[in-house]
Write a protein that holds these residues in place. Structure first.
Motif, PDB file in Angstrom:
ATOM      1  N   THR A  34      16.627  38.284  47.217  1.00 38.29           N
ATOM      2  CA  THR A  34      17.204  38.349  48.515  1.00 38.29           C
ATOM      3  C   THR A  34      17.430  37.332  49.419  1.00 38.29           C
ATOM      4  N   TYR A  35      16.816  36.274  49.155  1.00 38.70           N
ATOM      5  CA  TYR A  35      16.943  35.161  50.085  1.00 38.70           C
ATOM      6  C   TYR A  35      17.221  33.939  49.061  1.00 38.70           C
ATOM      7  N   LEU A  36      17.918  33.224  49.749  1.00 43.02           N
ATOM      8  CA  LEU A  36      18.547  31.632  49.122  1.00 43.02           C
ATOM      9  C   LEU A  36      18.291  30.656  50.026  1.00 43.02           C
ATOM     10  N   LEU A  37      17.543  29.406  49.502  1.00 46.21           N
ATOM     11  CA  LEU A  37      17.429  28.382  50.272  1.00 46.21           C
ATOM     12  C   LEU A  37      18.199  27.286  49.495  1.00 46.21           C
ATOM     13  N   VAL A  38      18.683  26.446  50.216  1.00 42.53           N
ATOM     14  CA  VAL A  38      19.383  25.182  49.465  1.00 42.53           C
ATOM     15  C   VAL A  38      18.867  23.965  50.284  1.00 42.53           C
ATOM     16  N   MET A  39      18.531  22.924  49.753  1.00 40.79           N
ATOM     17  CA  MET A  39      18.133  21.666  50.431  1.00 40.79           C
ATOM     18  C   MET A  39      18.448  20.565  49.654  1.00 40.79           C
ATOM     19  N   ASP A  40      18.746  19.544  50.237  1.00 42.39           N
ATOM     20  CA  ASP A  40      19.082  18.154  49.561  1.00 42.39           C
ATOM     21  C   ASP A  40      17.742  17.215  49.748  1.00 42.39           C
ATOM     22  N   PHE A  41      17.626  16.665  48.791  1.00 45.53           N
ATOM     23  CA  PHE A  41      16.394  15.693  48.683  1.00 45.53           C
ATOM     24  C   PHE A  41      16.859  14.296  48.081  1.00 45.53           C
ATOM     25  N   PRO A  42      16.012  13.220  48.498  1.00 46.07           N
ATOM     26  CA  PRO A  42      16.331  11.820  47.949  1.00 46.07           C
ATOM     27  C   PRO A  42      16.465  11.911  46.416  1.00 46.07           C
ATOM     28  N   SER A  43      15.431  12.621  45.757  1.00 44.74           N
ATOM     29  CA  SER A  43      15.258  12.532  44.423  1.00 44.74           C
ATOM     30  C   SER A  43      14.515  13.627  43.751  1.00 44.74           C
ATOM     31  N   ASP A  44      14.418  13.802  42.358  1.00 44.21           N
ATOM     32  CA  ASP A  44      13.426  14.496  41.460  1.00 44.21           C
ATOM     33  C   ASP A  44      12.095  14.320  41.990  1.00 44.21           C
ATOM     34  N   GLU A  45      12.088  12.966  41.915  1.00 49.29           N
ATOM     35  CA  GLU A  45      10.509  12.387  42.237  1.00 49.29           C
ATOM     36  C   GLU A  45       9.905  12.979  43.426  1.00 49.29           C
ATOM     37  N   SER A  46      10.759  12.914  44.545  1.00 44.22           N
ATOM     38  CA  SER A  46      10.264  13.352  45.894  1.00 44.22           C
ATOM     39  C   SER A  46       9.730  14.888  45.854  1.00 44.22           C
ATOM     40  N   LEU A  47      10.651  15.594  45.131  1.00 51.22           N
ATOM     41  CA  LEU A  47      10.298  17.042  45.136  1.00 51.22           C
ATOM     42  C   LEU A  47       8.916  17.275  43.859  1.00 51.22           C
ATOM     43  N   ASN A  48       8.898  16.598  42.995  1.00 47.73           N
ATOM     44  CA  ASN A  48       7.941  16.440  42.102  1.00 47.73           C
ATOM     45  C   ASN A  48       6.559  16.067  42.677  1.00 47.73           C
ATOM     46  N   ASN A  49       6.469  14.990  43.568  1.00 41.57           N
ATOM     47  CA  ASN A  49       5.292  14.681  44.171  1.00 41.57           C
ATOM     48  C   ASN A  49       4.729  15.805  45.129  1.00 41.57           C
ATOM     49  N   LEU A  50       5.842  16.528  45.656  1.00 36.87           N
ATOM     50  CA  LEU A  50       5.478  17.552  46.600  1.00 36.87           C
ATOM     51  C   LEU A  50       4.828  18.864  45.652  1.00 36.87           C
ATOM     52  N   PHE A  51       5.447  19.264  45.015  1.00 35.45           N
ATOM     53  CA  PHE A  51       5.176  20.416  44.192  1.00 35.45           C
ATOM     54  C   PHE A  51       3.741  20.097  43.309  1.00 35.45           C
ATOM     55  N   GLU A  52       3.626  18.934  42.916  1.00 38.82           N
ATOM     56  CA  GLU A  52       2.465  18.571  42.230  1.00 38.82           C
ATOM     57  C   GLU A  52       1.039  18.185  43.159  1.00 38.82           C
ATOM     58  N   SER A  53       1.426  18.139  44.673  1.00 35.78           N
ATOM     59  CA  SER A  53       0.559  17.669  45.552  1.00 35.78           C
ATOM     60  C   SER A  53      -0.720  18.775  45.710  1.00 35.78           C
ATOM     61  N   GLU A  54      -1.811  18.341  46.056  1.00 33.99           N
ATOM     62  CA  GLU A  54      -2.825  19.405  46.249  1.00 33.99           C
ATOM     63  C   GLU A  54      -2.649  20.282  47.343  1.00 33.99           C
ATOM     64  N   ALA A  55      -1.896  19.851  48.375  1.00 31.81           N
ATOM     65  CA  ALA A  55      -1.485  20.889  49.492  1.00 31.81           C
ATOM     66  C   ALA A  55      -0.570  21.857  48.971  1.00 31.81           C
ATOM     67  N   TYR A  56       0.531  21.666  48.123  1.00 25.52           N
ATOM     68  CA  TYR A  56       1.262  22.692  47.798  1.00 25.52           C
ATOM     69  C   TYR A  56       0.533  23.630  46.720  1.00 25.52           C
ATOM     70  N   GLN A  57      -0.200  22.987  45.901  1.00 22.74           N
ATOM     71  CA  GLN A  57      -1.119  23.794  44.797  1.00 22.74           C
ATOM     72  C   GLN A  57      -1.974  24.775  45.500  1.00 22.74           C
ATOM     73  N   GLN A  58      -2.480  24.594  46.838  1.00 20.57           N
ATOM     74  CA  GLN A  58      -3.001  25.777  47.440  1.00 20.57           C
ATOM     75  C   GLN A  58      -2.090  26.842  47.936  1.00 20.57           C
ATOM     76  N   LEU A  59      -0.942  26.392  48.280  1.00 17.37           N
ATOM     77  CA  LEU A  59      -0.046  27.354  48.641  1.00 17.37           C
ATOM     78  C   LEU A  59       0.296  28.687  47.551  1.00 17.37           C
ATOM     79  N   ILE A  60       0.168  28.117  46.110  1.00 12.55           N
ATOM     80  CA  ILE A  60       0.679  29.150  45.166  1.00 12.55           C
ATOM     81  C   ILE A  60       0.287  30.342  45.223  1.00 12.55           C
ATOM     82  N   LYS A  61      -1.117  30.747  45.514  1.00 18.34           N
ATOM     83  CA  LYS A  61      -1.495  32.193  45.414  1.00 18.34           C
ATOM     84  C   LYS A  61      -0.956  32.764  46.758  1.00 18.34           C
ATOM     85  N   ILE A  62      -0.879  31.993  47.741  1.00 15.07           N
ATOM     86  CA  ILE A  62      -0.189  32.741  48.800  1.00 15.07           C
ATOM     87  C   ILE A  62       1.397  33.333  48.409  1.00 15.07           C
TER      88      ILE A  62
END
Length: 107
Positions: free
Chosen positions: A63-91
């Motif tokens: 239904t929805y599509l989001l497209v964003m540009d980031f400096p690198s894979d690493e910047s995204l990996n750091n976000l998705f592996e962070s404790e703060a993001y991990q807490q959002l997975i169940k939500i």
């Protein structure tokens, strides 16, 4: 933050496709409210946020599509592996019936 002199191959495009769970709209809203600042703080630049309203050919798989540009894979990996993001997975799981999180590069 993406800089104008950054090489095309260094940039990463985040593509997120999703379908909300009608029974979990409060969770969807909480997830989006919390994750968007995280994405922006990780250097993301929103290219497009859209709702699919019509399919010309093929199956409507989201239904929805989001497209964003980031400096690198690493910047995204750091976000998705962070404790703060991990807490959002169940939500996230309670707010959507499906979500795909993809990385891409310009051709």
């Amino acid at each position: 933050m993406i800089t104008p002199d950054q090489k095309k191959e260094d940039k990463t495009t985040l593509i997120v496709t999703s379908t909300p769970d009608p029974e979990g709209l409060s969770f969807l809203n909480e997830y989006v409210t919390r994750v968007m600042p995280m994405l922006l703080n990780a250097g993301g630049v929103v290219v497009k946020r859209t709702e699919v309203t019509r399919v010309f050919h093929g199956d409507r798989q989201f239904t929805y599509l989001l497209v964003m540009d980031f400096p690198s894979d690493e910047s995204l990996n750091n976000l998705f592996e962070s404790e703060a993001y991990q807490q959002l997975i169940k939500i996230r799981e309670k707010g959507f019936v499906n979500m795909n999180i993809l990385y891409g590069r310009d051709l």
